[in-house]
Design a protein around this motif. Sequence first.
Motif, PDB file in Angstrom:
ATOM      1  N   ILE A 195       0.835  -1.201   0.000  1.00 19.43           N
ATOM      2  CA  ILE A 195       0.000   0.000   0.000  1.00 19.43           C
ATOM      3  C   ILE A 195       0.870   1.252   0.000  1.00 19.43           C
TER       4      ILE A 195
ATOM      5  N   LEU B 258      -8.386   2.440  -0.618  1.00 17.98           N
ATOM      6  CA  LEU B 258      -7.659   1.201  -0.334  1.00 17.98           C
ATOM      7  C   LEU B 258      -6.800   1.350   0.919  1.00 17.98           C
TER       8      LEU B 258
ATOM      9  N   LEU C 254      -7.301  -0.582   4.585  1.00 20.00           N
ATOM     10  CA  LEU C 254      -6.278  -1.363   5.284  1.00 20.00           C
ATOM     11  C   LEU C 254      -5.991  -0.795   6.670  1.00 20.00           C
TER      12      LEU C 254
ATOM     13  N   PHE D 167     -14.110  -0.735   1.031  1.00 19.53           N
ATOM     14  CA  PHE D 167     -14.059  -1.665  -0.096  1.00 19.53           C
ATOM     15  C   PHE D 167     -15.380  -1.662  -0.878  1.00 19.53           C
TER      16      PHE D 167
ATOM     17  N   THR E 275     -11.260  -0.968  -9.255  1.00 18.78           N
ATOM     18  CA  THR E 275     -11.008  -1.601  -7.951  1.00 18.78           C
ATOM     19  C   THR E 275     -10.155  -2.849  -8.126  1.00 18.78           C
ATOM     20  N   MET E 276     -10.510  -3.670  -9.108  1.00 16.33           N
ATOM     21  CA  MET E 276      -9.744  -4.886  -9.353  1.00 16.33           C
ATOM     22  C   MET E 276      -8.306  -4.559  -9.768  1.00 16.33           C
TER      23      MET E 276
ATOM     24  N   ALA F  23      -6.613  -1.832  -8.942  1.00 16.17           N
ATOM     25  CA  ALA F  23      -5.913  -1.344  -7.750  1.00 16.17           C
ATOM     26  C   ALA F  23      -5.505  -2.498  -6.844  1.00 16.17           C
ATOM     27  N   ILE F  24      -6.415  -3.466  -6.662  1.00 12.26           N
ATOM     28  CA  ILE F  24      -6.120  -4.617  -5.806  1.00 12.26           C
ATOM     29  C   ILE F  24      -5.036  -5.493  -6.432  1.00 12.26           C
ATOM     30  N   LEU F  25      -5.115  -5.704  -7.748  1.00 11.07           N
ATOM     31  CA  LEU F  25      -4.103  -6.517  -8.433  1.00 11.07           C
ATOM     32  C   LEU F  25      -2.737  -5.849  -8.368  1.00 11.07           C
TER      33      LEU F  25
ATOM     34  N   THR G 103      -1.702  -3.800  -6.028  1.00 14.46           N
ATOM     35  CA  THR G 103      -1.257  -3.966  -4.640  1.00 14.46           C
ATOM     36  C   THR G 103      -0.761  -5.386  -4.389  1.00 14.46           C
ATOM     37  N   ALA G 104      -1.491  -6.381  -4.931  1.00 14.44           N
ATOM     38  CA  ALA G 104      -1.094  -7.777  -4.766  1.00 14.44           C
ATOM     39  C   ALA G 104       0.240  -8.054  -5.463  1.00 14.44           C
TER      40      ALA G 104
END
Length: 745
Positions: free
Chosen positions: A95, A361, A365, A400, A411-412, A414-416, A418-419
């Motif tokens: 993050i 995001l 967290l 979220f 969103t996906m 941003a999450i990907l 971050t992952a």
Amino acid sequence: MGEQIEKKGYSFGTFKGVYTPSVLTIFGVIMYLRFGWVLGNVGLFGTLLIVTMATLITFLTGLSISAMATNMKVGGGGAYYIISRSLGLEAGAAIGLPLFFARAIGVAFYIAGCTEAVMSYTGNPLSHWGIDPAMTAKILSAGTLLAITALAYISADLALKVQFIIFAAITLSLVSFFMGNPAPETLTLPAGTVIPGKVGFWVAFAVFFPAVTGIEAGLGLSGDLKNPAKSLPLGTLLAIGTGYLVYMIMPIFLNAKVHNPDLLLVDSNIMSTVSAWWPAIAAGVIAASISSALGSLLGAPRTLQALAIDRIIPHFIGRGFGKDKADPRIATALAFAVALVAVLLGDLNVIAPILSMFFLLSYGLLNLSAGLEGLIESPSWRPKFKVPCSVSLFGAALCFAAMLMINAGATMIAILLTALVFYLIKRRHLNAHWADMRYGILTLLVRFAIHRLNKLKPDERTWRPQIMALSGSPKSRWHLVEMAHALTRHSSALTVASILPVEDWSAEKVQSMEASMKDYLQKREVDAMVKIFPSPDMLSGARALVRAYGYGPLTPNTILLGDTENRENFTEFAELIHLVYRTERNLVMLRDSHIESVEDAEEIHVWWGGNKDNIGLMLTLAYQIQKSPVWKESKLIIKTIVENADEQNTALERLENFIEEQRIPAVAEVLIKEQPGVYGMIRQSSAQAGLVFMGMRPPLLDESDEEYGRYYESLMASTRDMPPTAFVLAAEKIEFREVIGISAG
């Protein structure tokens, strides 16, 4: 190094270090240039709902920050510092890096607002040089960025002192707005003005949300606060409250003053239109934009500096300059570069939703960190500012949910992203010098799972081998560990156990052996737990482990051990087998081959001698073996021996039908009994196999260990000089014939 930066930084108080930068970022470019647009698109009720929802998310996050700030010493890096010290270094980096870019791009966002305001009042000041408005906007934005970067570069203290002047300008502009007159009813739109179509609720929410993310400005200076535990909660919550009050009153006034709703959609300077003195609004919007940009330009480099101190990025980036070597000038230069690119490429409506994603995001967290801390209830969690864990977890859920409602695709992404950062940092195996809550989270999950699992009974549908391998040192009996790993890969638990002679026992020796074995297994990518057990000898230690090892329902259901050919141990070895059987553990005894290895051995042979439980377990284990990379191309052959030729065709047909019905990737082979006897035939038929499975008979009801030891001796003698052979004895109260579908008939 982290402690040095924390001690060497500035010593700002609550008002100067948290409240002022936070509230000035809240009263920023969105308030002056986009709040009327939001009102025009969703109406008064929708606007008040957006303000309340956005502020609720920020308020809950502020509560979570307050709880964590009063439970830990918050160092430089703001959100990154808190998340990394709570969820781990990888999560913090995952993050922290995107948040740095979001805040650096945010600088461009605020400067673009400043430029838009200036040009709305002055037109195109560079037109007499033949420069078009778009290029003028870029030149003005780049110049403004250069000026505030120079201010931040020199000293954060000087930059924050300038914000007091800005605070006064914003206050004056708000007074001018609230004292203003309604827009004249005769006010009409210029001829040819195109009224844009209205956007939806969530698009308006995404554009507005950066207005309430000002708490990042104060949080980003966490390492430069005199008393973060006091200043962060007080300054953050006061700023949120101030912002909410103003943002709830403004649309009510604006709605009452503007009678033509279309005016709200096209006039970005509607506050000037209805104010008592428009120059105050002009000064306010320019001051607020510069203030917000300055706040982000102070916070973004400090996030990058904290990442460098923790060696996630090159260490030289975190080098400090100026007063007490605290100013992150190299990181500031990098933030300037990112902001300059965004200034030259972006505009307000495009940049705002991107910022919203990363802020939501990071807020999610932060809330998750506080919620999990409260849920785990570790003794170390003793915040002075107490917040129920349900409140923080609700805040995380809101973040979220808002992300998904704004733009599920973004969103996906941003999450990907971050992952991906999490995965890359994880691969570097960085060692953090602090403890985080991951152990507590896993303990909580395991406790929950064990209590739930304890209420259920093992069943055939979900059965899998949970193995304890009595291997001793993996280096000396690697074939046992290799077999166990092949059986449990990715789906079952494996414990590698070793017996330590009691005369050599000490706590330090046990810890040293355990660390050595873990390191050895990890380098060979064997995912296993390690158990070192002190005992006078191997067999008594093995018996003690069989009796006692495990926790609740998480006990090994299968014991894997090597054979012994020492006649003096046969009775004790038989006693161990007898114990395994009596405790309803399955036994797999692997006999390594003493003959030369067969090159390219691609066959697994399973010998069926009539025991349905044994064949069920053997086929299950053989199927598990074939999932491993070493054996995935192997051919599974089920073999059996019949008395005469009359039985051969019937037995073969029955075996083939069984293979077809149960979808087992195997072929059948039926042999006719002849000289040199059953075991002689097995040795000949499986001479070229890579691995052989054979069943063992269980100890009889009244059979002594000496008698079963003689059976074991006979079995070992009869199967000498065979390829690697796994002797299998099913003892668990599981219908193994149902695990792979064998009927009971």
